[in-house]
Scaffold this active site. Structure first.
Site, PDB file in Angstrom:
ATOM      1  N   TYR A  68      43.040  30.504  35.932  1.00 20.66           N
ATOM      2  CA  TYR A  68      43.931  31.198  36.882  1.00 20.66           C
ATOM      3  C   TYR A  68      44.752  30.191  37.681  1.00 20.66           C
ATOM      4  O   TYR A  68      45.974  30.331  37.811  1.00 20.66           O
ATOM      5  CB  TYR A  68      43.084  32.051  37.822  1.00 20.66           C
ATOM      6  N   LYS A 121      48.797  29.795  37.603  1.00 21.38           N
ATOM      7  CA  LYS A 121      49.601  29.923  38.822  1.00 21.38           C
ATOM      8  C   LYS A 121      50.421  28.653  39.041  1.00 21.38           C
ATOM      9  O   LYS A 121      51.570  28.703  39.476  1.00 21.38           O
ATOM     10  CB  LYS A 121      48.691  30.201  40.026  1.00 21.38           C
ATOM     11  N   SER A 157      48.722  30.876  44.625  1.00 18.35           N
ATOM     12  CA  SER A 157      47.344  30.950  45.118  1.00 18.35           C
ATOM     13  C   SER A 157      46.840  29.571  45.508  1.00 18.35           C
ATOM     14  O   SER A 157      47.265  28.556  44.932  1.00 18.35           O
ATOM     15  CB  SER A 157      46.472  31.521  44.007  1.00 18.35           C
TER      16      SER A 157
END
Lengths: 325, 325
Positions: free
Chosen positions: B149, B153, B125
């Site tokens: 997040y 990632k 991402s």
């Protein structure tokens, strides 16, 4: 003040513990208790009237072991424990289980304790950087490691940043230069010869130089490493912001610089004990290492380093007595 | 050819599975078997004479579950499963256990099988980047995430690079732009409104716009996402080098650009269904997101994207029938 040192049997950890035991202070605060943890019992002695010393041994890959160290809620935790670069590359499982899982166990053990927000000082490494480099490497250069050790250290940095951002603890990561001159025996790091070519000649022993004289490297003394740790443990973290991991200032020197300094400080006969035996494998590894940094952020935040390589050699002579005139 | 899709019930995973079921091919190779894995059974049907389809449900936070998926040695593994940004921020444990541990379980399950080196396509991402940004963000920009997040990632990227470097599998990571227009219901991502302001009006439903018209964002269509995955699964990885994770090409558009395109494609009455209701919380979150990239490496390596935002809207109309004249 209660202090936990994880990795207290290593060269830097032991130096830190000895300093705290001798001075009895961290910054302006009195140190009451030092827990010196490592995979083997650290060779340390308490001082008269100094902080109490608890030497413990265990495996940080085991979560319950780590939880037990944190249970007494130390005010400052120094996390220095790591499998070094060469060994992490040779033993995939060991590197990940100590360097990644061990670090996460520590951070999780802190998170599990309510109303507990210690200062956590984490030693990272310039191995978080991989070729191709900018030169000098600045504070915004991409962290794209090319070794398992570098990946593991970088994962620790990401966790430290995220746990700090969430207020779980007050984390600060310091990326150490290669520490030169390491006292004592060589360790398993591929960078060992950078110390060996100074340490062994000063002790009157021949040393092997496996790379060319124009190889440039980023170094700092054991005293500088101690200074980084003490400053990291006591500095105001508010100006650091969310990127909590900083490249420490150091010296960018070539092998030729190092040998010239050795000759200047200890004489030509000492310098002549360095034997050139080029090793293609080590040359290839070293070619992948960063050579020069502009550690502007750390410098602005008050971290300092050695004035010259001559000073680094003189400090080693002072500490060991080897090579003294 | 045997293909495993982890995260097959999600929007992109389902689109990928449907494509493979319909065409029966991945690149030039016939697909014999598709295993569609997710935390819930994916809503997919096998096609007559197409690949066989095995729909499975389980939790990738459980290592044995992941090992069971890999035991049949799929040739290509698409790892799309993730807790999205908003939920990973709200639920610390869930984010780390799925996004970090789940990914590692997959990589470890592959490593545990001797003589097995599948292609692994990992969706990362643009959340791996954090402010302050360069603009546009290039392929050598520092990956310093500011969300859990993004950290998770990025840890997946570091592991993928290291496992690939060591020859454990042939990994490629693709950093997806925000996918617009997502069909169906909103998910828990904070970026959901970027789809909502197109999708709902095309369906004749009012939509809320919580940010200003000059907000710029990096987007690509579901068709582009499918294209990235197929290319990643079939491309030659030799020219990629050790930095295996690539920012995918996309479109940098403002909300004003998006609404103008909506009006152009679907008319002013449709565009008028977007209601401006500024939300300080969402505005603050979005202010921390990257706005523009120069995805040069991915483009050189053959990844392509949408020609215009109008095309993205037209593709959504074609796929859903909503908003068709």
């Amino acid at each position: 003040m209660n202090i936990l040192i994880i990795g207290a049997a290593g060269m830097v950890g032991r130096k830190l513990a000895q300093h705290l035991l001798t001075t009895g202070k961290l910054g302006n605060e009195a140190v009451d208790q030092i827990t010196a943890f490592d995979v083997i019992p650290a060779d340390l002695q308490a001082t008269a009237d100094g902080p109490s010393l608890d030497i413990r041994a265990g495996d940080i890959a085991d979560r319950a072991t780590v939880e037990a160290q944190v249970a007494e809620r130390p005010d400052v935790i120094f996390h220095l424990a790591a499998i070094v670069s060469g060994e992490a590359e040779a033993d995939f499982d060991k590197g990940y289980s100590i360097n990644m899982d061990g670090t996460r166990h520590l951070f999780e053990a802190i998170r599990a304790l309510p109303d507990y927000h210690p200062r956590v000082v984490y030693t990272s490494s310039i191995a978080v950087f991989g070729t191709p480099f900018e030169e000098p490497i600045t504070d915004t250069f991409i962290t794209a490691p090319l070794t398992s050790y570098g990946a593991q250290k970088m994962i620790g940095e990401l966790l430290l940043n995220d746990y700090s951002r969430r207020g779980i603890f007050d984390g600060i990561g310091i990326r150490l230069p290669t520490i030169v001159v390491r006292p004592g025996k060589p360790n398993k790091a591929a960078s060992g010869f950078f110390s060996g070519i100074i340490r062994e000649p000063l002790a009157g022993i021949p040393a092997v130089l496996p790379v060319d004289d124009d190889v440039r490297h980023w170094v700092a003394s054991p005293d500088s490493a101690l200074g980084y740790l003490l400053h990291a443990a006591t500095m105001d973290l508010a100006p650091v912001g969310p990127r909590r991991c900083l490249t420490m200032p150091g010296l960018s020197v070539t092998i030729a610089d190092m040998l010239a300094a050795l000759e200047e400080v200890a004489g030509p006969e000492t310098a002549a004990l360095v034997k050139r035996e080029p090793d293609a494998t080590i040359r290839a590894i070293v070619a992948g290492w960063p050579r020069d940094f502009n550690a502007a952020r750390a410098t602005e935040l008050g971290f300092t380093t050695d004035a010259s390589f001559q000073d680094i050699i003189r400090a080693h002579i002072r500490d060991t007595g080897h090579g003294a005139a």
